[in-house]
Design a protein around this motif. Structure first.
Motif, PDB file in Angstrom:
ATOM      1  N   ALA A 150       0.826  -1.217   0.000  1.00 59.09           N
ATOM      2  CA  ALA A 150       0.000   0.000   0.000  1.00 59.09           C
ATOM      3  C   ALA A 150       0.857   1.262   0.000  1.00 59.09           C
ATOM      4  N   LYS A 151       0.428   2.259  -0.806  1.00 61.74           N
ATOM      5  CA  LYS A 151       1.105   3.546  -0.876  1.00 61.74           C
ATOM      6  C   LYS A 151       0.476   4.513   0.125  1.00 61.74           C
ATOM      7  N   GLN A 152       1.041   5.714   0.227  1.00 56.66           N
ATOM      8  CA  GLN A 152       0.555   6.714   1.175  1.00 56.66           C
ATOM      9  C   GLN A 152      -0.934   6.967   0.968  1.00 56.66           C
ATOM     10  N   GLY A 153      -1.664   7.010   2.097  1.00 55.23           N
ATOM     11  CA  GLY A 153      -3.093   7.265   2.036  1.00 55.23           C
ATOM     12  C   GLY A 153      -3.830   6.554   3.149  1.00 55.23           C
ATOM     13  N   ALA A 154      -5.167   6.711   3.155  1.00 53.64           N
ATOM     14  CA  ALA A 154      -6.031   6.059   4.146  1.00 53.64           C
ATOM     15  C   ALA A 154      -6.942   5.083   3.425  1.00 53.64           C
ATOM     16  N   TYR A 155      -7.031   3.867   3.892  1.00 51.79           N
ATOM     17  CA  TYR A 155      -7.830   2.822   3.260  1.00 51.79           C
ATOM     18  C   TYR A 155      -8.773   2.218   4.299  1.00 51.79           C
ATOM     19  N   TRP A 156     -10.005   1.924   3.857  1.00 51.12           N
ATOM     20  CA  TRP A 156     -11.000   1.374   4.774  1.00 51.12           C
ATOM     21  C   TRP A 156     -11.451   0.006   4.282  1.00 51.12           C
ATOM     22  N   ASP A 157     -11.678  -0.862   5.216  1.00 54.49           N
ATOM     23  CA  ASP A 157     -11.939  -2.273   4.910  1.00 54.49           C
ATOM     24  C   ASP A 157     -13.382  -2.496   4.461  1.00 54.49           C
ATOM     25  N   THR A 158     -13.544  -3.305   3.410  1.00 54.69           N
ATOM     26  CA  THR A 158     -14.887  -3.640   2.935  1.00 54.69           C
ATOM     27  C   THR A 158     -15.531  -4.701   3.825  1.00 54.69           C
ATOM     28  N   GLU A 159     -14.725  -5.469   4.510  1.00 54.88           N
ATOM     29  CA  GLU A 159     -15.251  -6.577   5.325  1.00 54.88           C
ATOM     30  C   GLU A 159     -15.750  -6.105   6.686  1.00 54.88           C
ATOM     31  N   LEU A 160     -15.045  -5.136   7.293  1.00 51.73           N
ATOM     32  CA  LEU A 160     -15.416  -4.632   8.619  1.00 51.73           C
ATOM     33  C   LEU A 160     -15.436  -3.111   8.571  1.00 51.73           C
ATOM     34  N   LYS A 161     -16.624  -2.536   8.601  1.00 58.55           N
ATOM     35  CA  LYS A 161     -16.758  -1.085   8.542  1.00 58.55           C
ATOM     36  C   LYS A 161     -16.124  -0.447   9.783  1.00 58.55           C
ATOM     37  N   GLY A 162     -15.251   0.528   9.554  1.00 53.91           N
ATOM     38  CA  GLY A 162     -14.580   1.211  10.658  1.00 53.91           C
ATOM     39  C   GLY A 162     -13.144   0.768  10.852  1.00 53.91           C
ATOM     40  N   PHE A 163     -12.762  -0.316  10.180  1.00 53.16           N
ATOM     41  CA  PHE A 163     -11.388  -0.820  10.279  1.00 53.16           C
ATOM     42  C   PHE A 163     -10.587  -0.273   9.108  1.00 53.16           C
ATOM     43  N   GLY A 164      -9.418   0.330   9.409  1.00 54.94           N
ATOM     44  CA  GLY A 164      -8.670   0.958   8.338  1.00 54.94           C
ATOM     45  C   GLY A 164      -7.164   0.830   8.461  1.00 54.94           C
ATOM     46  N   LEU A 165      -6.503   1.210   7.357  1.00 52.40           N
ATOM     47  CA  LEU A 165      -5.048   1.223   7.278  1.00 52.40           C
ATOM     48  C   LEU A 165      -4.616   2.621   6.858  1.00 52.40           C
ATOM     49  N   ILE A 166      -3.733   3.246   7.659  1.00 58.90           N
ATOM     50  CA  ILE A 166      -3.220   4.575   7.352  1.00 58.90           C
ATOM     51  C   ILE A 166      -1.738   4.445   7.010  1.00 58.90           C
ATOM     52  N   VAL A 167      -1.363   4.850   5.784  1.00 61.76           N
ATOM     53  CA  VAL A 167       0.038   4.823   5.360  1.00 61.76           C
ATOM     54  C   VAL A 167       0.541   6.266   5.316  1.00 61.76           C
ATOM     55  N   ARG A 168       1.528   6.574   6.134  1.00 58.49           N
ATOM     56  CA  ARG A 168       2.032   7.944   6.249  1.00 58.49           C
ATOM     57  C   ARG A 168       3.176   8.190   5.276  1.00 58.49           C
ATOM     58  N   PRO A 169       3.537   9.456   5.047  1.00 64.44           N
ATOM     59  CA  PRO A 169       4.626   9.768   4.107  1.00 64.44           C
ATOM     60  C   PRO A 169       5.946   9.097   4.476  1.00 64.44           C
ATOM     61  N   THR A 170       6.133   8.828   5.762  1.00 61.45           N
ATOM     62  CA  THR A 170       7.372   8.172   6.199  1.00 61.45           C
ATOM     63  C   THR A 170       7.401   6.691   5.841  1.00 61.45           C
ATOM     64  N   GLY A 171       6.223   6.163   5.431  1.00 61.54           N
ATOM     65  CA  GLY A 171       6.132   4.741   5.130  1.00 61.54           C
ATOM     66  C   GLY A 171       5.586   3.918   6.273  1.00 61.54           C
ATOM     67  N   SER A 172       5.431   4.522   7.459  1.00 66.27           N
ATOM     68  CA  SER A 172       4.870   3.771   8.584  1.00 66.27           C
ATOM     69  C   SER A 172       3.395   3.491   8.335  1.00 66.27           C
ATOM     70  N   LYS A 173       2.927   2.344   8.808  1.00 65.40           N
ATOM     71  CA  LYS A 173       1.560   1.896   8.526  1.00 65.40           C
ATOM     72  C   LYS A 173       0.841   1.599   9.829  1.00 65.40           C
ATOM     73  N   SER A 174      -0.234   2.354  10.084  1.00 66.62           N
ATOM     74  CA  SER A 174      -1.010   2.187  11.310  1.00 66.62           C
ATOM     75  C   SER A 174      -2.337   1.511  10.998  1.00 66.62           C
ATOM     76  N   LEU A 175      -2.688   0.551  11.832  1.00 70.60           N
ATOM     77  CA  LEU A 175      -3.983  -0.112  11.734  1.00 70.60           C
ATOM     78  C   LEU A 175      -4.896   0.566  12.741  1.00 70.60           C
ATOM     79  N   VAL A 176      -6.068   1.054  12.255  1.00 71.07           N
ATOM     80  CA  VAL A 176      -6.915   1.892  13.097  1.00 71.07           C
ATOM     81  C   VAL A 176      -8.350   1.385  13.102  1.00 71.07           C
ATOM     82  N   VAL A 177      -9.119   1.939  14.049  1.00 72.27           N
ATOM     83  CA  VAL A 177     -10.558   1.675  14.085  1.00 72.27           C
ATOM     84  C   VAL A 177     -11.253   3.005  14.347  1.00 72.27           C
ATOM     85  N   GLN A 178     -12.367   3.264  13.611  1.00 74.36           N
ATOM     86  CA  GLN A 178     -13.078   4.531  13.748  1.00 74.36           C
ATOM     87  C   GLN A 178     -14.533   4.333  13.360  1.00 74.36           C
ATOM     88  N   LYS A 179     -15.437   4.781  14.253  1.00 75.10           N
ATOM     89  CA  LYS A 179     -16.850   4.774  13.910  1.00 75.10           C
ATOM     90  C   LYS A 179     -17.196   6.137  13.339  1.00 75.10           C
TER      91      LYS A 179
END
Length: 376
Positions: A14-43
């Motif tokens: 995955a490249k820089q950006g925010a992606y949201w999961d089709t399987e579980l609404k609210g579950f996402g992946l955030i890719v920052r400019p540094t390349g670090s990747k955070s797994l998040v949850v948001q309602k």
């Protein structure tokens, strides 16, 4: 924001950006400019919480955790708080402080083991440590440092994490993923004390050298021997007082010292001022780093990397075995070693040997030990 099924292969590329999961609404992946990747949850419309970082946390594990967070939201729709601020180091310090306040003495050993074996994890957020990581690290530590050490280190993580769970919102304790090594009670007295003494004599640091001889001559537990203070030694009566042994202040005890042990302490009294100026009341002092300064404290790690000797507890085995060799009464050995006298034995429950009796047997045991070292 792109909506896509988040998988391991997708997260890896995955490249820089925010992606949201089709399987579980609210579950996402955030890719920052540094390349670090955070797994998040948001309602929708609510605060976003970080579950962990990829690839440290696997996608399946993060999705399960996100699902639990979504199910655990309160009546206002807010998520149960995952405290992503506290690090493992901070959690250990808090647990150690609780141990100090409870009068326990093993917190310094706990901190020492964590610093030695968990250095890469200490500044990580506690909630990011996963079951998979614990399982793999435990296996690696078992290979490198032995099964007993691996179990001991991960019991530290388990205890620290459980204490944090009492006040913080965290994922379940990740040590449930560990396959614990089977342990056996080790009784391994030193077989050749003459050889052992020759190796001890190779230790360059006289404080360390004397400490090992002191442990052999007293049978004290490691921490009890490391933390001896001068005001706990009565040279006139030839005794030593241990205020906080294993079991806490309720198990405090006084036992006599042998001639050999007293001579070791007298040697330290003479040499410590030459080596340290002021030993601050410690019988076995050492220079330690504290707040980026070198200060005098008690000896913390008696091992010498250049000289291999068995652990201090093996000397405790040796002391007990030698007590048996000289026909020392079982109850006397128990008292000298600060073992509990069982209440189930009615007769022993009435027995309390005098200090004179304890002193006599202490000397018998030591004379035998020094004879085995071929040293008088």
């Amino acid at each position: 924001m792109p909506v896509i099924k988040i998988t391991e292969s997708f997260a890896q590329s995955a490249k820089q950006g925010a992606y949201w999961d089709t399987e579980l609404k609210g579950f996402g992946l955030i890719v920052r400019p540094t390349g670090s990747k955070s797994l998040v949850v948001q309602k929708s419309g609510r605060k976003r919480y970080t579950l962990g970082t990829h690839p440290t946390m696997r996608i399946a594990e993060a999705r399960d955790l996100a699902r639990r967070r979504i199910l655990e939201h309160d009546t206002n729709g807010a998520f149960g708080r995952i405290d992503d601020r506290i690090t493992l180091r901070q959690a250990i310090e808090l647990h150690a402080q609780d141990m100090r306040e409870a009068g326990k003495v093993s917190q310094e050993r706990m901190i020492e083991e964590a610093e030695r074996h968990l250095q890469p994890w200490l500044d990580r957020q506690l909630g990011e440590i996963t079951k998979r990581e614990c399982r793999e690290r435990h296996k690696k530590l078992s290979r490198l440092s032995g099964p007993y050490c691996a179990n001991r280190v991960f019991r530290i993580i388990r205890a620290v994490y459980n204490k944090a769970l009492k006040t913080l919102e965290l994922p379940p304790n990740p040590t449930i993923g560990v396959e614990w090594n089977r342990e056996y009670r080790r009784r391994e007295p030193v077989a050749d004390l003459r050889d052992w003494r020759e190796r001890i004599d190779e230790i360059q640091n006289p404080v360390r050298r004397d400490w090992w001889l002191f442990v052999l001559s007293t049978g004290l537990r490691r921490t009890d021997a490391l933390t001896v203070r001068w005001d706990e030694v009565n040279f006139d009566e030839g005794t030593i007082y241990r205020p906080k042994p294993k079991g806490g202040v309720d198990r405090a005890f006084t036992v006599p010292l042998s001639r050999q042990a007293l001579e070791i302490l007298q040697c330290r009294q003479m040499e410590n001022p030459v080596m340290f100026g002021d030993d601050l009341g410690w019988a076995f002092p050492a220079w330690v780093n504290r707040d980026r300064r070198k200060v005098v404290s008690h000896l913390v790690s008696p091992r010498d990397r250049q000289v291999h000797v068995p652990s201090a507890h093996r000397l405790r085995d040796t002391y007990a075995s030698t007590a048996l060799d000289v026909d020392c009464p079982r109850i006397v050995t128990k008292i000298l070693m600060n073992h509990t006298v069982p209440d189930s034995d009615v007769t022993e429950g009435y027995m309390r040997p005098s200090m004179e009796t304890l002193s006599r047997w202490q000397q018998y045991i030591n004379d035998q030990l020094w004879n085995k070292m071929d040293y008088n």
